[in-house]
Design an enzyme around this catalytic site. Structure first.
Site, mmCIF file in Angstrom:
data_model
loop_
_atom_site.group_PDB
_atom_site.id
_atom_site.type_symbol
_atom_site.label_atom_id
_atom_site.label_comp_id
_atom_site.label_asym_id
_atom_site.label_seq_id
_atom_site.Cartn_x
_atom_site.Cartn_y
_atom_site.Cartn_z
ATOM 1 N N SER A 1 1.833 7.521 5.922
ATOM 2 C CA SER A 1 1.734 6.161 6.457
ATOM 3 C C SER A 1 0.601 5.451 5.721
ATOM 4 C CB SER A 1 1.398 6.241 7.950
ATOM 5 O OG SER A 1 0.900 4.997 8.403
ATOM 6 N N SER A 2 0.772 4.161 5.499
ATOM 7 C CA SER A 2 -0.294 3.398 4.840
ATOM 8 C C SER A 2 -1.557 3.438 5.681
ATOM 9 C CB SER A 2 0.127 1.940 4.632
ATOM 10 O OG SER A 2 1.359 1.905 3.951
ATOM 11 N N ARG A 3 -1.393 3.512 6.998
ATOM 12 C CA ARG A 3 -2.568 3.514 7.891
ATOM 13 C C ARG A 3 -3.395 4.790 7.771
ATOM 14 N NH1 ARG A 3 0.923 0.242 11.328
ATOM 15 N NH2 ARG A 3 -0.151 -1.720 11.705
ATOM 16 N N GLY B 1 12.551 3.729 6.940
ATOM 17 C CA GLY B 1 12.047 5.088 7.143
ATOM 18 C C GLY B 1 12.233 5.546 8.585
ATOM 19 N N HIS C 1 7.342 5.682 0.813
ATOM 20 C CA HIS C 1 8.051 4.484 0.344
ATOM 21 C C HIS C 1 8.877 4.800 -0.910
ATOM 22 C CE1 HIS C 1 4.544 2.397 2.408
ATOM 23 N NE2 HIS C 1 5.577 1.832 2.981
ATOM 24 N N GLN D 1 4.233 -9.735 13.192
ATOM 25 C CA GLN D 1 4.433 -8.481 13.914
ATOM 26 C C GLN D 1 3.114 -7.837 14.348
ATOM 27 O OE1 GLN D 1 6.549 -6.790 10.365
ATOM 28 N NE2 GLN D 1 5.601 -4.883 10.997
ATOM 29 N N TYR E 1 0.858 -1.182 0.000
ATOM 30 C CA TYR E 1 0.000 0.000 0.000
ATOM 31 C C TYR E 1 0.902 1.242 0.000
ATOM 32 C CZ TYR E 1 -4.670 1.809 -0.052
ATOM 33 O OH TYR E 1 -5.838 2.394 -0.475
#
Ligand code: PAF
Length: 285
Positions: A192-194, A154, A37, A64, A32
């Site tokens: 952030s992907s979130r 990162g 990235h 994780q 994502y």
């Protein structure tokens, strides 16, 4: 750009490159992908040069995530990720599945883990007790499979980068770990992907992490302040946002991660729930 889905094929490709003297740059991701990235990919390219090869892994590592966390809901979009990687100049995507990474064979389930015992203890490690065991294990596996000369992480995951650097040193992985700056949206929110989970109202409130860092920087510039008083100020700022709940805020030495008073040169990190979404950020004071 190749998409490689098996460990055997990735290993063969890496060994071929190494035999040819080609440098390998590696960017581990859970997919994502966003501009953050892509900036890591660009950094990897700079580090290995035009003659080198850049590999990005896309793997949402179940080890994780705690059972209560967002593994099943973690956003995924391989087609979009492939397009991003191709545009950024990635040479190969490593995209394994769980059966490749954690096979449960007849002779017994997967049972080997990598545990960093010091830097992983506080902050994310305290809030998510099995998280760094999962991260260190999957990254060690990826290092063995991809055999990079340099791996780029990162800075948004400051503690993660410190744990990985220590693991690479302690376990003698012959590679360099590079930490690249956090990319931010125009209003300061760390990419952030979130962030994709946030409603538009939550997205507005999520800038409170960046505002907390800015508030702390200003307090430290203006003659410093005691840890407890500053933490109380940060808490007040955060709880002004109705959807926000502070998980932790810490001030620490950027290398050793030992707690220090909020002062110039210290690193600050915080984790905040915005609704159900847990975001992290950090910055140098
Ligand atoms: O930072 C992440 O995206 C993950 O923790 C990583 C390093 C790809 C390991 O799964």
């Amino acid at each position: 750009m190749r998409v490689i889905t098996t460990i055997a094929a990735m290993h063969r490709q890496a060994l071929r490159w190494r035999r040819e003297g080609v440098r390998i740059g590696f960017v581990p991701t859970m997919g994502y992908l966003h501009e953050g990235h892509i900036s890591l990919v660009r950094r990897a390219r700079q580090l290995v040069g035009r003659g080198g090869r850049v590999v990005a892994s896309i793997y949402v590592n179940p080890k994780q995530f705690a059972p209560t966390e967002d593994l099943a809901k973690y956003p995924r979009d391989l087609e979009r990720d492939k397009a991003c990687c191709a545009a950024a100049g990635v040479d190969a995507i490593f995209f394994p599945d769980d059966k490749q990474m954690y096979p449960s064979r007849a002779e017994g389930a997967y049972s080997s883990y990598v545990i960093e015992e010091r830097l992983s203890q506080g902050m994310e490690g305290a809030s998510r007790p099995t998280h760094f065991r999962g991260v260190a294990t999957v990254v060690a596996k990826l290092f063995n499979i991809i055999q990079p000369d340099v791996a780029v992480f990162g800075a948004k995951d400051w503690q993660q980068a410190a744990v990985i650097r220590r693991m690479a040193r302690d376990l003698n992985f012959p590679l360099r770990v590079v930490v690249a700056a956090t990319l931010r949206e125009r209003d300061g929110l760390a990419m952030s992907s979130r962030n994709a989970y946030l409603s538009s109202e939550e997205r507005r409130q999520a800038t409170v992490l960046w505002r907390a860092i800015e508030l702390t920087r200003a307090a430290v510039r203006e003659n410093g302040t005691a840890t407890l008083r500053l933490k109380a100020q940060i808490e007040r700022l955060i709880y002004r946002e109705p959807a926000a709940r502070l998980d932790y805020v810490e001030f620490f030495n950027p290398e050793t991660l030992q707690a220090v008073a909020p002062q110039r040169g210290a690193q600050m990190a915080l984790a905040v729930f915005i609704g159900k979404i847990r975001l992290i950020d950090n910055g140098r004071l």
